[in-house]
Each structure stands twice: as C-alpha cells, then as structure tokens.
Motif scaffolding. Structure first.
Motif, PDB file in Angstrom:
ATOM      1  N   SER A  55      31.534  16.935  41.901  1.00 45.67           N
ATOM      2  CA  SER A  55      31.762  17.360  43.289  1.00 45.67           C
ATOM      3  C   SER A  55      32.132  18.839  43.318  1.00 45.67           C
ATOM      4  O   SER A  55      32.470  19.428  42.272  1.00 45.67           O
ATOM      5  CB  SER A  55      32.923  16.568  43.894  1.00 45.67           C
ATOM      6  OG  SER A  55      34.129  16.914  43.231  1.00 45.67           O
ATOM      7  N   GLY A  56      32.128  19.380  44.523  1.00 44.66           N
ATOM      8  CA  GLY A  56      32.564  20.759  44.704  1.00 44.66           C
ATOM      9  C   GLY A  56      34.044  20.911  44.374  1.00 44.66           C
ATOM     10  O   GLY A  56      34.473  21.922  43.809  1.00 44.66           O
ATOM     11  N   SER A  57      34.842  19.918  44.742  1.00 43.08           N
ATOM     12  CA  SER A  57      36.284  19.979  44.467  1.00 43.08           C
ATOM     13  C   SER A  57      36.536  20.101  42.969  1.00 43.08           C
ATOM     14  O   SER A  57      37.331  20.944  42.527  1.00 43.08           O
ATOM     15  CB  SER A  57      36.977  18.708  44.966  1.00 43.08           C
ATOM     16  OG  SER A  57      36.798  18.557  46.344  1.00 43.08           O
ATOM     17  N   ASN A  89      35.652  23.555  41.708  1.00 48.04           N
ATOM     18  CA  ASN A  89      36.634  24.593  42.034  1.00 48.04           C
ATOM     19  C   ASN A  89      37.932  24.413  41.255  1.00 48.04           C
ATOM     20  O   ASN A  89      38.575  25.388  40.867  1.00 48.04           O
ATOM     21  CB  ASN A  89      36.900  24.600  43.536  1.00 48.04           C
ATOM     22  CG  ASN A  89      35.778  25.280  44.299  1.00 48.04           C
ATOM     23  OD1 ASN A  89      35.193  26.244  43.803  1.00 48.04           O
ATOM     24  ND2 ASN A  89      35.461  24.790  45.483  1.00 48.04           N
ATOM     25  N   TYR A 112      38.103  26.171  53.198  1.00 50.66           N
ATOM     26  CA  TYR A 112      38.259  24.851  52.575  1.00 50.66           C
ATOM     27  C   TYR A 112      37.427  24.829  51.295  1.00 50.66           C
ATOM     28  O   TYR A 112      36.254  25.192  51.312  1.00 50.66           O
ATOM     29  CB  TYR A 112      37.777  23.736  53.515  1.00 50.66           C
ATOM     30  CG  TYR A 112      37.816  22.377  52.846  1.00 50.66           C
ATOM     31  CD1 TYR A 112      39.028  21.773  52.560  1.00 50.66           C
ATOM     32  CD2 TYR A 112      36.640  21.728  52.462  1.00 50.66           C
ATOM     33  CE1 TYR A 112      39.071  20.544  51.906  1.00 50.66           C
ATOM     34  CE2 TYR A 112      36.679  20.497  51.824  1.00 50.66           C
ATOM     35  CZ  TYR A 112      37.899  19.911  51.546  1.00 50.66           C
ATOM     36  OH  TYR A 112      37.951  18.705  50.897  1.00 50.66           O
ATOM     37  N   HIS A 113      38.065  24.393  50.200  1.00 49.30           N
ATOM     38  CA  HIS A 113      37.348  24.370  48.919  1.00 49.30           C
ATOM     39  C   HIS A 113      37.511  23.060  48.173  1.00 49.30           C
ATOM     40  O   HIS A 113      37.054  22.962  47.037  1.00 49.30           O
ATOM     41  CB  HIS A 113      37.786  25.543  48.052  1.00 49.30           C
ATOM     42  CG  HIS A 113      37.461  26.876  48.654  1.00 49.30           C
ATOM     43  ND1 HIS A 113      36.210  27.448  48.589  1.00 49.30           N
ATOM     44  CD2 HIS A 113      38.225  27.731  49.392  1.00 49.30           C
ATOM     45  CE1 HIS A 113      36.216  28.604  49.233  1.00 49.30           C
ATOM     46  NE2 HIS A 113      37.418  28.805  49.730  1.00 49.30           N
ATOM     47  N   GLY A 114      38.207  22.066  48.760  1.00 49.42           N
ATOM     48  CA  GLY A 114      38.224  20.786  48.085  1.00 49.42           C
ATOM     49  C   GLY A 114      39.512  20.003  48.194  1.00 49.42           C
ATOM     50  O   GLY A 114      40.478  20.421  48.838  1.00 49.42           O
ATOM     51  N   ASP A 168      33.757  31.595  49.701  1.00 52.03           N
ATOM     52  CA  ASP A 168      32.369  31.209  49.970  1.00 52.03           C
ATOM     53  C   ASP A 168      31.650  32.474  50.436  1.00 52.03           C
ATOM     54  O   ASP A 168      32.039  33.056  51.451  1.00 52.03           O
ATOM     55  CB  ASP A 168      32.405  30.127  51.071  1.00 52.03           C
ATOM     56  CG  ASP A 168      31.105  29.943  51.826  1.00 52.03           C
ATOM     57  OD1 ASP A 168      30.106  30.620  51.524  1.00 52.03           O
ATOM     58  OD2 ASP A 168      31.087  29.108  52.748  1.00 52.03           O
ATOM     59  N   ASP A 211      32.235  30.410  45.492  1.00 52.86           N
ATOM     60  CA  ASP A 211      32.019  28.998  45.809  1.00 52.86           C
ATOM     61  C   ASP A 211      30.679  28.880  46.535  1.00 52.86           C
ATOM     62  O   ASP A 211      30.557  29.247  47.702  1.00 52.86           O
ATOM     63  CB  ASP A 211      33.170  28.500  46.688  1.00 52.86           C
ATOM     64  CG  ASP A 211      33.002  27.043  47.119  1.00 52.86           C
ATOM     65  OD1 ASP A 211      31.860  26.554  47.145  1.00 52.86           O
ATOM     66  OD2 ASP A 211      34.011  26.409  47.462  1.00 52.86           O
ATOM     67  N   VAL A 218      29.029  26.132  47.205  1.00 58.34           N
ATOM     68  CA  VAL A 218      28.812  24.768  47.696  1.00 58.34           C
ATOM     69  C   VAL A 218      27.986  24.776  48.995  1.00 58.34           C
ATOM     70  O   VAL A 218      27.130  23.914  49.196  1.00 58.34           O
ATOM     71  CB  VAL A 218      30.166  24.053  47.888  1.00 58.34           C
ATOM     72  CG1 VAL A 218      30.017  22.780  48.706  1.00 58.34           C
ATOM     73  CG2 VAL A 218      30.792  23.733  46.537  1.00 58.34           C
ATOM     74  N   GLN A 219      28.223  25.756  49.854  1.00 58.37           N
ATOM     75  CA  GLN A 219      27.436  25.826  51.090  1.00 58.37           C
ATOM     76  C   GLN A 219      26.359  26.906  51.020  1.00 58.37           C
ATOM     77  O   GLN A 219      25.298  26.770  51.619  1.00 58.37           O
ATOM     78  CB  GLN A 219      28.351  26.113  52.292  1.00 58.37           C
ATOM     79  CG  GLN A 219      29.350  25.009  52.551  1.00 58.37           C
ATOM     80  CD  GLN A 219      29.703  24.870  54.026  1.00 58.37           C
ATOM     81  OE1 GLN A 219      28.848  24.918  54.905  1.00 58.37           O
ATOM     82  NE2 GLN A 219      30.977  24.686  54.300  1.00 58.37           N
ATOM     83  N   LYS A 265      27.516  20.152  46.837  1.00 58.38           N
ATOM     84  CA  LYS A 265      26.676  19.460  47.832  1.00 58.38           C
ATOM     85  C   LYS A 265      25.159  19.383  47.594  1.00 58.38           C
ATOM     86  O   LYS A 265      24.645  18.293  47.385  1.00 58.38           O
ATOM     87  CB  LYS A 265      26.929  20.059  49.215  1.00 58.38           C
ATOM     88  CG  LYS A 265      28.317  19.765  49.787  1.00 58.38           C
ATOM     89  CD  LYS A 265      28.408  20.306  51.199  1.00 58.38           C
ATOM     90  CE  LYS A 265      29.808  20.463  51.720  1.00 58.38           C
ATOM     91  NZ  LYS A 265      30.445  19.237  52.192  1.00 58.38           N
TER      92      LYS A 265
HETATM   93  C1  LIG Z   1      32.741  25.677  50.552  1.00 61.94           C
HETATM   94  C2  LIG Z   1      33.151  24.324  50.037  1.00 61.94           C
HETATM   95  N1  LIG Z   1      33.673  24.214  48.816  1.00 61.94           N
HETATM   96  C3  LIG Z   1      34.040  23.023  48.301  1.00 61.94           C
HETATM   97  C4  LIG Z   1      33.914  21.873  49.026  1.00 61.94           C
HETATM   98  C5  LIG Z   1      34.354  20.557  48.435  1.00 61.94           C
HETATM   99  O1  LIG Z   1      33.256  19.880  47.957  1.00 61.94           O
HETATM  100  P1  LIG Z   1      33.316  18.280  47.741  1.00 61.94           P
HETATM  101  O2  LIG Z   1      33.520  17.652  49.059  1.00 61.94           O
HETATM  102  O3  LIG Z   1      31.977  17.961  47.097  1.00 61.94           O
HETATM  103  O4  LIG Z   1      34.425  18.035  46.793  1.00 61.94           O
HETATM  104  C6  LIG Z   1      33.371  21.931  50.312  1.00 61.94           C
HETATM  105  C7  LIG Z   1      33.209  20.692  51.120  1.00 61.94           C
HETATM  106  O5  LIG Z   1      33.000  20.679  52.296  1.00 61.94           O
HETATM  107  C8  LIG Z   1      32.966  23.188  50.829  1.00 61.94           C
HETATM  108  O6  LIG Z   1      32.423  23.294  52.042  1.00 61.94           O
END
Ligand SMILES: Cc1ncc(COP(=O)(O)O)c(C=O)c1O
Length: 430
Positions: A112-114, A117, A140-142, A211, A244, A246-247, A274
C-alpha cells in the motif's frame, strides 16, 4: 437490484455498518453499490452505468483483461512469500526501475501507499540520523502511526508528532508575477523557519514528504523554484526528499511518467501505491543502492506479501498495457482537452475559479462570488448532481471546495465530452 430493508433482511448498507462500523467512509449521500466495471465505465446494482472520472486505482481501466489474465495465470502457477527466488519480481523490478532516474535504482515492494511512506520515513531517519519531518499543512500520506501523527488533511485523534513541522504549500493560481514572487519568498522563509525550529528542538531534519501534484491541497500551482528551494534547504539540513507518487505517478501527468519530474530536483526516495496494480494491492519505495544496502545491513527487513509473483504479475501487466495502449500520450492529449473544454465551459461563471491540474487530473475551485470565501457546499452539490447524472467525481482542497477529476488513464476524448457536457449543464443551473 438492492433489496429493501426489513427486520429480517437488512440492506447491504446496514450489514456493512453492522460489520465494518458506521465510520468506514462511503462516497455520496446515497452510497453507490458497484457490481462490475469495464474500461472507464461502472455498473451499479440497479443496472445504471456510471462514467468513472474519479478513480486512479483502475489505472489502465476497470477489469482490464491483460491484468486479470496475468494475475489469474500466476495465481494458478504459484503464489509465494517473497523469500524465494522467482523471476517475476525481478523482471518487474527491472521494468519499474527503468522508468526512473538512474540514481533511483533499488526498490522495496510493499502492499500500500501507507507502507511505502512508512518505510520511506524509516529510511530517511536511518540515513539522516535525524527524526524531524516537514509536511504540508493540508496533506494525507497514510494510515500508520507515524503518518497519523503527521496527517494534516483529515481528522486523526493522534496529536501532531513533536518532531513534525508543517508548511503551507504556496498556490499561485490567479496571481500576477510580482505577487507570485512575493509568495515564493515568504514560503521559502517559512521553510527556513521550520528547519530552524526542528534543529533547535533537537530533532534535526530527516525528510520532507509531499505529493508533487499537491492533490489533497487542491492541486496547488506552486511558484517556479519553490520545490527546488524547499528540497535544497532540506538537504542542506541533512534531510531527504521523499516524493509521494501515489496520486501523481504512473503517467498521470501524461507527458511525464512521474510527478516529481515536473521539478528540477531528483528525489532521494519515491513512494508509490494506488495505480500500480490496477486494483491489486501493491506499493513500492524506491531509493538508491547505497541507502538500501546500508539500511539492509542493519535491519533484517522483509515484507511477506510484498513483491510476490502474483502482485508482480499485476504490476508488470500495468506497465505493459501503458506501453501497448499508449496511455501516457493519450492522457496528455485527453487531459489537455479536458482542461481546455472545462475552462471554456466555466469561463465567466461567477464563483468558479480557473481550471487547475496537470495531465489527466483537473480541478476547479468554488468560491462565494460575494465574499470570495471557499464554497464547499456548491462543490458538494455539483459532485452529487454529477453522480445523479451518472458521472463520478469528488472533492479536494483545504475546504473541500475544489472538484477532483482524476479518471483512469484509459479515459477517451468521447468521455471528456460526456463529462464536460454534464458538468456545464449542472454549473449553468446552479
Ligand atoms: C498521496 C497519498 N499518499 C498515500 C496514501 C495512502 O495510500 P494507501 O491508502 O494505499 O495506504 C494516499 C491515499 O489516499 C494518498 O493519496
């Protein structure tokens, strides 16, 4: 068809609340039950079709046969934990690393992104021997404890970590050159002051984490030189730059594979999640060999499911489809079309700001025409009306006042037309 609630037959929503709890978030006033998807279209339990202009997880399109086949074939062959040699994960790692700057040459997979990070912060603390974190004040990063103590963009019961300092990401949307220059100077002065604060408190600087598209912040348009100045200051203080993606990653920007390539600063660590597996849980933390070797020498680090052959098959198939279907050039062209058409549709409409974003990611900010204050209520009405009209979008921004339009990369010009036509009609009727 969804079943009406009776004491004997509770609805799916009631059963969900009775199992997952009442706070497990759902989109929309009337939650949407999805039963299937194909490309950029979803089908609800009521048989209604929805155009997906929101989701970046089904990156190459919902239920893409190439990804589904790769996963099911590997699942039928073998699904291992990661402590065996298997060519799938190495093939995928090579393909993924080939998309990044040559200094970003080692990857640690996650789920996962969490997780990505959390490992990135651990690596930054290890390398810098500092603990201080610099975060955007609306981000938000996790879900992990470290990240909960550094979350500023949604509610968490954990207090902000004593080692965390926040910065306001400057947004120059609508500003002239002189105002943008002033914003740049004051924003970099803020960076200097949080670095001094972390040093004076004895934490030092381990990392700045952001991000590169500043999505949660509402697609802030940062002044030229801001990111470079921020990263330079963090590095001078001994900290690392964590991007990050993820997006912002995997071709979301269209002309670039990674959001961080928008700036003249190569990250020390890149995190991903994601879109990586088109729905299969997959994340990654990318760094240079020296950092991973040093960390590995002192930490027995492994992650049972991460980078298993099934996940690797999914991730590799995503990269392959992106190439085969030319999704990046398509995202560049359709994203430009989307922003152009949206701009035309809302030009001159009071209370609707300039269209923002990059690649296949667009936002529009709503403000009260009289006071100029953020107008989340109108943004919410638009999102709900679009939903009723069969198009899925959402909201971002520090007041939830910015529309979030971030479809799968498979979005076509015809889909842009559907979205813009419906959105124009809804905005005209406001
Ligand atoms: C920029 C960003 N980093 C990290 C995450 C966390 O990712 P995850 O939900 O896969 O753990 C998100 C989730 O929305 C996110 O938008």
């Amino acid at each position: 068809m969804p079943v009406a609630s009776t004491p004997e037959t509770p609805t799916l929503l009631e059963r969900r609340r009775a199992t997952l709890g009442s706070h497990s978030p759902l989109f929309y006033n009337t939650p949407l039950e999805i039963v299937s998807g194909k490309g950029v279209w979803l089908r609800s339990a009521e048989g209604k079709r929805y155009l997906d202009a929101y989701n970046n997880v089904p990156h190459v399109g919902h239920a893409h046969p190439a990804v589904a086949n790769a996963v099911s074939q590997q699942m039928r062959k073998v699904a291992l934990n990661t402590r065996y040699l298997n060519d799938r994960v190495v093939n995928y790692a090579e393909a993924l690393l080939a998309t990044l700057h040559p200094t970003l040459n080692r990857v640690s997979f996650g789920n996962s992104g969490s997780e990505a990070n959390e490992l990135a912060i651990r690596l930054a603390r290890f390398k810098s021997r500092n603990t201080g974190l610099i975060m955007s004040d609306y981000s938000y990063h996790g879900t992990t404890l470290t990240l909960a103590q550094a979350t500023t963009g949604l509610t968490t019961s954990e207090a902000m970590g004593e080692n965390v300092r926040t910065i306001r990401i400057p947004d120059s949307t609508g500003l002239d050159n002189a105002a943008t220059e002033r914003l740049l100077a004051s924003s970099l002065a803020e960076v200097d002051s949080v670095i001094t604060s972390l040093q004076n408190a004895g934490f030092g600087v381990a990392a700045v984490l952001f991000d590169p598209l500043f999505s949660t912040e509402g697609l802030a348009k940062v002044p030229a030189g801001y990111v470079e100045g921020l990263v330079k200051r963090v590095r001078e203080a001994g900290g690392l730059y964590i991007a990050d993606e993820v997006q912002s990653g995997f071709g979301r920007v269209g002309r670039l594979m990674w959001g961080h390539e928008l700036f003249d600063a190569v990250p020390d660590i890149v995190t991903m999640g994601k879109p990586m597996g088109n729905g299969h849980p997959l994340g990654a933390t990318v760094m240079n060999a020296e950092l991973l070797e040093a960390f590995g020498a002192e930490n027995m680090f492994f992650n049972t499911f991460a980078g298993n052959p099934v996940s690797s098959a999914a991730g590799h198939a995503v990269l392959q489809v992106m190439t085969d279907e030319q999704l990046m050039p398509r995202a560049a062209a359709n994203g430009a079309l989307l922003r152009r058409e949206l701009s035309g549709a809302v030009a001159g409409v009071a209370g609707v700001g300039e269209v923002r974003g990059d690649g296949l990611f667009a936002g529009m900010r709503f403000t009260d025409p009289e006071t100029g204050e953020a107008d989340p209520a109108t943004a919410k009405r638009v999102v709900e009306s679009m939903y009723r009209d069969g198009v899925l979008i959402s909201r971002i921004g520090r007041n939830d006042e910015v529309l979030k339009i971030r479809p799968p990369l498979a979005f076509e010009a015809g889909d842009v037309e559907v979205l813009v036509t419906k959105l124009s009609r809804i905005i005209a009727a406001l």
